[in-house]
Motif scaffolding. Structure first.
Motif, PDB file in Angstrom:
ATOM      1  N   GLU A 142      73.132 -20.574 -32.850  1.00 29.21           N
ATOM      2  CA  GLU A 142      74.085 -21.642 -32.557  1.00 29.21           C
ATOM      3  C   GLU A 142      73.368 -22.982 -32.559  1.00 29.21           C
ATOM      4  O   GLU A 142      72.302 -23.136 -31.951  1.00 29.21           O
ATOM      5  N   ILE A 143      73.955 -23.950 -33.264  1.00 24.05           N
ATOM      6  CA  ILE A 143      73.401 -25.301 -33.295  1.00 24.05           C
ATOM      7  C   ILE A 143      74.311 -26.236 -32.510  1.00 24.05           C
ATOM      8  O   ILE A 143      75.515 -26.000 -32.375  1.00 24.05           O
ATOM      9  N   GLU A 144      73.727 -27.296 -32.003  1.00 19.31           N
ATOM     10  CA  GLU A 144      74.449 -28.267 -31.190  1.00 19.31           C
ATOM     11  C   GLU A 144      74.817 -29.461 -32.068  1.00 19.31           C
ATOM     12  O   GLU A 144      73.948 -30.152 -32.585  1.00 19.31           O
ATOM     13  N   VAL A 145      76.137 -29.682 -32.255  1.00 22.10           N
ATOM     14  CA  VAL A 145      76.586 -30.767 -33.133  1.00 22.10           C
ATOM     15  C   VAL A 145      77.535 -31.723 -32.410  1.00 22.10           C
ATOM     16  O   VAL A 145      78.424 -32.309 -33.008  1.00 22.10           O
ATOM     17  N   GLY A 146      77.328 -31.870 -31.085  1.00 22.36           N
ATOM     18  CA  GLY A 146      78.119 -32.843 -30.338  1.00 22.36           C
ATOM     19  C   GLY A 146      78.930 -32.284 -29.206  1.00 22.36           C
ATOM     20  O   GLY A 146      79.456 -33.044 -28.386  1.00 22.36           O
ATOM     21  N   MET A 147      79.049 -30.959 -29.104  1.00 26.21           N
ATOM     22  CA  MET A 147      79.829 -30.345 -28.033  1.00 26.21           C
ATOM     23  C   MET A 147      79.115 -30.452 -26.692  1.00 26.21           C
ATOM     24  O   MET A 147      79.750 -30.457 -25.637  1.00 26.21           O
ATOM     25  N   ASN A 148      77.770 -30.518 -26.720  1.00 27.04           N
ATOM     26  CA  ASN A 148      76.966 -30.585 -25.495  1.00 27.04           C
ATOM     27  C   ASN A 148      77.223 -29.397 -24.582  1.00 27.04           C
ATOM     28  O   ASN A 148      77.442 -29.541 -23.374  1.00 27.04           O
ATOM     29  N   ARG A 149      77.182 -28.231 -25.199  1.00 27.04           N
ATOM     30  CA  ARG A 149      77.339 -27.003 -24.428  1.00 27.04           C
ATOM     31  C   ARG A 149      76.128 -26.120 -24.746  1.00 27.04           C
ATOM     32  O   ARG A 149      75.052 -26.353 -24.222  1.00 27.04           O
TER      33      ARG A 149
END
Length: 370
Positions: A142-149
């Motif tokens: 899983e990559i982080e693309v702005g959700m900040n989860r």
């Protein structure tokens, strides 16, 4: 009679259904599903999100009309789907709890199952349970693309390190990336939502390119949601579109001007009190989620609703014809947590009414025997 009223399920057909109850207009749901499939670009597949409705009967409807895979959020959902004959299941979550790991292995003993990781500890847990249970898992980073989860940074060393470690495992299979840009799903304005989604698309493309440069193929890039469907064919980074709410819809997504997916889920309720200025229904906070606001009454979308545990009071005009014993519908503001409150859904399809279990709800669980 308005067009909205003509489109409602028949109260006569539902005369024998105990209230409160959730009713699905199957034909409308089927049309919504076909419309979503038609939005896709070549190379994209619809991987419907089971968490939206938690009903395997609806999952099989989706699989029968253009979907070939599904995703879910929990391991107990994965077990239910596998037992009901779904052969390709993606759990869009990191799995850490021992009972959840055991459930993931149980599902993988029946179907092809994948899950997410964003740290080496997740890999170690998946490898250990896979070896113990004699199964294998697909794995997506899983990559982080702005959700900040959850997720690793697109430019982080962890992205390449995790993918490399998965590819080297004898019990894990690198399936690709999970890139969920959920931060845009609440943006009503279509232009702003599309522009924000394109930013996430470019970040996701960058992550794919970083892996391909080091010789790692990325067969699946999963993510997106119902809010992306109007322009999903422009989002070329994603292969597997994880939309869920489009099938039944709710008043939250119904307010989006570019989402042409009519509501197919209704809460059937009975009038238990009538005063000149109000009616009271036998449905309340225990039967409908209010995290995105109260439900809407189909009799008057602007009416004021007051909800308590087991009641909904609705302001009506003195000349309203509704009386004690009459039935009416509410439309939920958020389908996922509302459906989770019910053990069954009532399907109306033409002149037939059938009851189907919401069988993906969390069961009574036991500690795993490890």
């Amino acid at each position: 009679m308005t067009e909205t009223r003509r489109a409602l399920p028949s109260l006569d057909l539902l005369a024998g259904v105990p209230t409160p109850a959730l009713v699905v207009d199957v034909d409308r749901a089927r049309q919504n599903h076909r419309r979503a499939v038609a939005c896709l670009a070549p190379g994209q597949v619809l991987r419907p999100h089971f968490k939206a409705h938690k009903c395997t009967a609806l999952a099989h409807l989706q699989l029968a009309h253009g979907a070939t895979t599904v995703c879910c959020q929990t391991t107990w959902e994965a077990v239910v789907l596998a037992r009901q004959g779904v052969s390709d299941i993606m759990v869009t979550n990191q799995v850490v709890d021992p009972a959840a790991l055991a459930e993931l292995a149980a599902a993988a003993g029946i179907a092809s199952v994948s899950a997410l990781v964003d740290a080496p500890v997740h890999l170690a847990l998946l490898e250990a349970i896979a070896r113990r249970a004699g199964v294998s898992f697909g794995v997506l980073v899983e990559i982080e693309v702005g959700m900040n989860r959850c997720g690793v940074g697109v430019e982080s060393d962890a992205l390449v390190e995790l993918a490399t470690a998965i590819a080297a495992s004898d019990v894990l299979r690198f399936d690709g990336l999970q890139s969920y840009n959920g931060q845009v799903t609440g943006v009503i304005d279509p232009v702003a939502r599309r522009e924000a989604s394109i930013v996430s698309n470019e970040l996701t493309r960058r992550a794919v390119e970083r892996l391909r440069v080091v010789g790692i193929d990325v067969p699946i890039v999963a993510g997106c949601a119902t809010a992306h469907l109007p322009f999903v064919d422009e989002l070329d980074a994603w292969t597997d579109i994880q939309a869920g709410s489009y099938l039944l819809m709710d008043t939250t997504y119904g307010a989006f001007p570019d989402l042409d997916y009519p509501g197919a889920l209704f809460c059937l309720a009975t009038v238990i009190h009538r005063s000149p200025e109000r009616i009271v229904l036998d449905v309340g906070l225990k039967h409908t989620a209010v995290d995105r606001g109260p439900p809407t009454w189909v009799g008057d979308a602007t009416a004021s609703l007051q909800l308590s545990d087991e009641h909904t009071a609705i302001a009506v005009a003195p000349d309203s014809p509704l009386a004690v014993g009459d039935r009416t519908f509410l439309t939920p503001s958020h389908i996922d947590p509302t459906i989770n409150l019910y053990p069954t859904l009532w399907f109306v399809d033409g002149d037939t009414v059938e009851r189907h279990a919401v069988d993906g709800r969390m069961p009574a669980r036991r500690a795993p025997q490890l």
